[in-house]
Motif scaffolding. Structure first.
Motif, PDB file in Angstrom:
ATOM      1  N   GLU A   1       0.454  -0.858   0.023  1.00  0.00           N
ATOM      2  CA  GLU A   1      -0.103   0.348  -0.458  1.00  0.00           C
ATOM      3  C   GLU A   1       0.850   1.547   0.164  1.00  0.00           C
ATOM      4  OE1 GLU A   1      -2.669  -0.237   3.390  1.00  0.00           O
ATOM      5  OE2 GLU A   1      -4.043  -1.667   2.553  1.00  0.00           O
ATOM      6  N   ILE A   2       2.215   1.347   0.322  1.00  0.00           N
ATOM      7  CA  ILE A   2       2.994   2.481   0.744  1.00  0.00           C
ATOM      8  C   ILE A   2       3.441   2.590  -0.187  1.00  0.00           C
ATOM      9  CG2 ILE A   2       5.204   3.278   2.065  1.00  0.00           C
ATOM     10  CD1 ILE A   2       4.455   2.112   4.273  1.00  0.00           C
ATOM     11  N   THR A   3       3.537   1.714  -1.210  1.00  0.00           N
ATOM     12  CA  THR A   3       4.706   1.822  -2.348  1.00  0.00           C
ATOM     13  C   THR A   3       3.095   2.347  -3.115  1.00  0.00           C
ATOM     14  OG1 THR A   3       5.720  -0.131  -1.874  1.00  0.00           O
ATOM     15  CG2 THR A   3       5.548   0.299  -4.498  1.00  0.00           C
ATOM     16  N   ASN A   4       2.121   1.649  -3.683  1.00  0.00           N
ATOM     17  CA  ASN A   4       1.304   2.155  -4.132  1.00  0.00           C
ATOM     18  C   ASN A   4       0.505   3.477  -3.940  1.00  0.00           C
ATOM     19  OD1 ASN A   4       1.054   0.101  -5.509  1.00  0.00           O
ATOM     20  ND2 ASN A   4      -0.657  -1.176  -4.158  1.00  0.00           N
ATOM     21  N   LEU A   5       0.667   3.778  -2.534  1.00  0.00           N
ATOM     22  CA  LEU A   5       0.779   5.375  -2.262  1.00  0.00           C
ATOM     23  C   LEU A   5       1.555   6.522  -2.764  1.00  0.00           C
ATOM     24  CD1 LEU A   5      -0.812   5.140   1.280  1.00  0.00           C
ATOM     25  CD2 LEU A   5      -1.882   5.826  -0.617  1.00  0.00           C
ATOM     26  N   ARG A   6       3.085   5.745  -2.834  1.00  0.00           N
ATOM     27  CA  ARG A   6       4.200   6.574  -3.399  1.00  0.00           C
ATOM     28  C   ARG A   6       4.028   6.986  -5.054  1.00  0.00           C
ATOM     29  NH1 ARG A   6       8.866   3.645   0.234  1.00  0.00           N
ATOM     30  NH2 ARG A   6       8.601   4.964   2.592  1.00  0.00           N
ATOM     31  N   SER A   7       3.493   6.159  -5.689  1.00  0.00           N
ATOM     32  CA  SER A   7       4.089   6.386  -6.920  1.00  0.00           C
ATOM     33  C   SER A   7       2.118   7.078  -6.732  1.00  0.00           C
ATOM     34  CB  SER A   7       3.481   4.761  -6.990  1.00  0.00           C
ATOM     35  OG  SER A   7       3.248   4.819  -9.174  1.00  0.00           O
ATOM     36  N   LYS A   8       1.003   6.718  -6.766  1.00  0.00           N
ATOM     37  CA  LYS A   8      -0.613   7.904  -7.037  1.00  0.00           C
ATOM     38  C   LYS A   8       0.597   8.679  -6.930  1.00  0.00           C
ATOM     39  CE  LYS A   8      -5.121   8.059  -6.817  1.00  0.00           C
ATOM     40  NZ  LYS A   8      -5.500   7.282  -6.220  1.00  0.00           N
ATOM     41  N   TYR A   9       1.390   9.158  -5.838  1.00  0.00           N
ATOM     42  CA  TYR A   9       1.453  10.615  -5.721  1.00  0.00           C
ATOM     43  C   TYR A   9       2.352  11.591  -6.336  1.00  0.00           C
ATOM     44  CZ  TYR A   9       3.795  14.419  -1.986  1.00  0.00           C
ATOM     45  OH  TYR A   9       3.986  16.065  -2.204  1.00  0.00           O
ATOM     46  N   HIS A  10       3.634  10.487  -6.584  1.00  0.00           N
ATOM     47  CA  HIS A  10       4.198  11.121  -7.503  1.00  0.00           C
ATOM     48  C   HIS A  10       4.008  11.710  -8.833  1.00  0.00           C
ATOM     49  CE1 HIS A  10       7.649  10.719  -5.032  1.00  0.00           C
ATOM     50  NE2 HIS A  10       7.612   9.823  -4.556  1.00  0.00           N
ATOM     51  N   GLN A  11       2.805  10.768  -9.237  1.00  0.00           N
ATOM     52  CA  GLN A  11       2.101  10.595 -10.532  1.00  0.00           C
ATOM     53  C   GLN A  11       0.929  11.846 -10.650  1.00  0.00           C
ATOM     54  OE1 GLN A  11       1.822   9.029 -13.213  1.00  0.00           O
ATOM     55  NE2 GLN A  11       0.314  10.527 -14.688  1.00  0.00           N
ATOM     56  N   THR A  12      -0.118  12.123  -9.134  1.00  0.00           N
ATOM     57  CA  THR A  12      -0.523  13.589  -8.654  1.00  0.00           C
ATOM     58  C   THR A  12       0.102  14.927  -8.962  1.00  0.00           C
ATOM     59  OG1 THR A  12      -1.916  12.231  -7.565  1.00  0.00           O
ATOM     60  CG2 THR A  12      -2.010  14.080  -7.490  1.00  0.00           C
ATOM     61  N   LEU A  13       1.716  14.788  -8.417  1.00  0.00           N
ATOM     62  CA  LEU A  13       1.910  15.654  -8.253  1.00  0.00           C
ATOM     63  C   LEU A  13       2.521  15.854  -9.909  1.00  0.00           C
ATOM     64  CD1 LEU A  13       3.961  18.057  -6.833  1.00  0.00           C
ATOM     65  CD2 LEU A  13       5.265  16.352  -7.289  1.00  0.00           C
ATOM     66  N   LYS A  14       3.307  14.862 -10.509  1.00  0.00           N
ATOM     67  CA  LYS A  14       3.162  15.355 -12.249  1.00  0.00           C
ATOM     68  C   LYS A  14       2.142  16.001 -12.909  1.00  0.00           C
ATOM     69  CE  LYS A  14       4.498  13.127 -16.240  1.00  0.00           C
ATOM     70  NZ  LYS A  14       4.640  11.956 -16.938  1.00  0.00           N
ATOM     71  N   GLU A  15       0.133  15.372 -12.609  1.00  0.00           N
ATOM     72  CA  GLU A  15      -0.522  16.295 -12.666  1.00  0.00           C
ATOM     73  C   GLU A  15      -0.382  17.270 -12.693  1.00  0.00           C
ATOM     74  OE1 GLU A  15      -3.190  13.406 -12.278  1.00  0.00           O
ATOM     75  OE2 GLU A  15      -2.042  11.591 -14.017  1.00  0.00           O
ATOM     76  N   LEU A  16      -0.164  17.751 -11.800  1.00  0.00           N
ATOM     77  CA  LEU A  16      -0.348  19.409 -11.229  1.00  0.00           C
ATOM     78  C   LEU A  16       0.705  20.016 -11.963  1.00  0.00           C
ATOM     79  CD1 LEU A  16      -1.355  21.119  -9.429  1.00  0.00           C
ATOM     80  CD2 LEU A  16       0.245  21.053  -7.441  1.00  0.00           C
ATOM     81  N   LYS A  17       1.722  19.816 -11.748  1.00  0.00           N
ATOM     82  CA  LYS A  17       2.533  20.607 -12.186  1.00  0.00           C
ATOM     83  C   LYS A  17       1.776  20.465 -13.759  1.00  0.00           C
ATOM     84  CE  LYS A  17       6.456  19.591  -9.979  1.00  0.00           C
ATOM     85  NZ  LYS A  17       7.593  19.128  -9.812  1.00  0.00           N
ATOM     86  N   GLU A  18       1.003  19.997 -14.272  1.00  0.00           N
ATOM     87  CA  GLU A  18       1.468  20.021 -16.236  1.00  0.00           C
ATOM     88  C   GLU A  18      -0.210  20.384 -15.757  1.00  0.00           C
ATOM     89  OE1 GLU A  18       1.977  16.228 -17.644  1.00  0.00           O
ATOM     90  OE2 GLU A  18       3.874  15.884 -17.861  1.00  0.00           O
ATOM     91  N   ALA A  19      -0.845  20.780 -14.695  1.00  0.00           N
ATOM     92  CA  ALA A  19      -2.418  20.398 -14.763  1.00  0.00           C
ATOM     93  C   ALA A  19      -2.282  22.471 -15.962  1.00  0.00           C
ATOM     94  CB  ALA A  19      -3.018  20.193 -13.778  1.00  0.00           C
TER      95      ALA A  19
END
Length: 358
Positions: A83-101
């Motif tokens: 779950e921690i691994t998945n959350l880290r991946s999702k966090y970095h993906q969301t951060l990337k999406e935020l920068k591109e939004a």
């Protein structure tokens, strides 16, 4: 090296271990049964061990011990790590999406904050698990109230124990090879950690030439001071045995090498971030000061001595001594002799609460 016969870790699985396991402790059985059959039991690392709940069956010395691996927190910790691994991946993906939004940034910011909060919460649980005993791991994963006791910033009464390898620099210089000294220190740290964890203490950290641990009352119980003294005595024995058995690692075997152990008591504050669980406060400072004791000695500071008298005044012999504290001067310290045969240590309340009721 001890070996067992087992292929998988499914619930209810039965496997057999040689009868030389009869001398091992509960924690020894747990970590050996969880590792592969060819795992060296002397290389146990409390900060990197699988979890398991092993139930002893037959222990006939003329037969094999039967060990049954029950459903435990082992799989639950693996799930937590995933779950921690998945959350880290999702966090970095969301951060990337935020920068591109280009729009709806507020929604992404809210989502990112929620992910960060959930990730930190799970990470704080995960790194506590290997620092505490097996029973506590099970309770930590299932009991919200118990888990809240370890929250960052909480104050608690605790016994703090600092272990220092006296003359460690000289010991290092006498090693035949740097690799041999590294192995000597690493193995020693693992063995000391095991003693702390087994006695309901919390393993804090390896300091390079020693160990820091603490025994908070909410976890170690009202007899936390006695548990710390018992642990200190066992740690002195562990060092002596380990040092004697490692004499071939050194060009010169100096006999007056040993541990200096300092103990203090008082209110400390928990620091529980994403990669460590430690405590800060005056007791930490003076436990470390007291660990400048002579090799083989355990010294208590004044508050620690007073706490001991509250717990078992009639079962302790107190010997006044002195210790030189750098930049402070000569301070009063105390050596303790416990009449252990006359004093029984009660289990922590949370363990009693977990025990089956008749």
């Amino acid at each position: 090296m001890a070996k067992g016969k087992k292929d998988s870790k499914t619930e209810g699985e039965i496997f057999m271990l040689p009868n030389n396991y009869t001398h091992l402790t509960y924690n020894d059985i747990i970590r050996d049964a969880a590792f592969p059959p060819d795992y060296n039991i002397d290389m146990y690392d409390p900060l990197n061990q699988p979890q398991g709940n092993i139930v002893l069956g037959s222990s006939n010395p003329n037969d094999f011990n039967i060990i049954e691996l029950k459903e435990s927190n082992f799989d639950r910790q693996l799930v937590l790590e995933q779950e921690i691994t998945n959350l880290r991946s999702k966090y970095h993906q969301t951060l990337k999406e935020l920068k591109e939004a280009t729009s709806d940034k507020n929604e992404k910011i809210t989502e990112l904050a929620e992910l960060q909060k959930e990730l930190q919460s799970k990470e704080k649980i995960n790194h506590i698990l290997p620092r505490i005993c097996e029973e506590a791991r099970q309770k930590l994963l299932s009991d919200d109230t118990f888990r809240e006791s370890f929250e960052n910033g909480k104050s608690c009464d605790a016994v703090v124990m600092s272990i220092d390898i006296r003359r460690s620099t000289e010991l290092m210089l006498k090693a035949r090879q740097p690799e041999l000294f590294s192995k000597f220190i690493t193995d020693l740290s693992q063995k000391l950690s095991n003693k702390i964890i087994f006695n309901y203490g919390v393993f804090d950290k390896f300091t390079g030439d020693g160990v820091l641990a603490f025994f908070p009352k909410f976890y170690s119980g009202e007899s936390a001071m006695v548990r710390a003294l018992k642990t200190a005595e066992e740690c002195h024995k562990v060092f002596d045995e380990h040092y004697r058995s490692s004499r071939e690692c050194f060009n010169v075997f100096i006999k007056d090498i040993g541990l200096g152990i300092g103990i203090d008591y008082g209110t400390v504050t928990l620091v529980n971030n994403r990669n460590e669980l430690t405590v800060v406060g005056i007791p930490v400072v003076y436990a470390c000061r007291m660990s400048s004791a002579k090799a083989g000695d355990t010294l208590l500071n004044q508050p620690a001595k007073e706490e001991l008298l509250k717990v078992c005044e009639n079962y302790a012999k107190i010997i006044e001594t002195e210790v030189i504290i750098k930049n402070e001067g000569t301070a009063l310290a105390y050596k303790i002799e416990l009449h252990k045969s006359s004093y029984s240590v009660e289990r922590p309340q949370w363990v009693e609460d977990n025990s089956p009721k008749n």
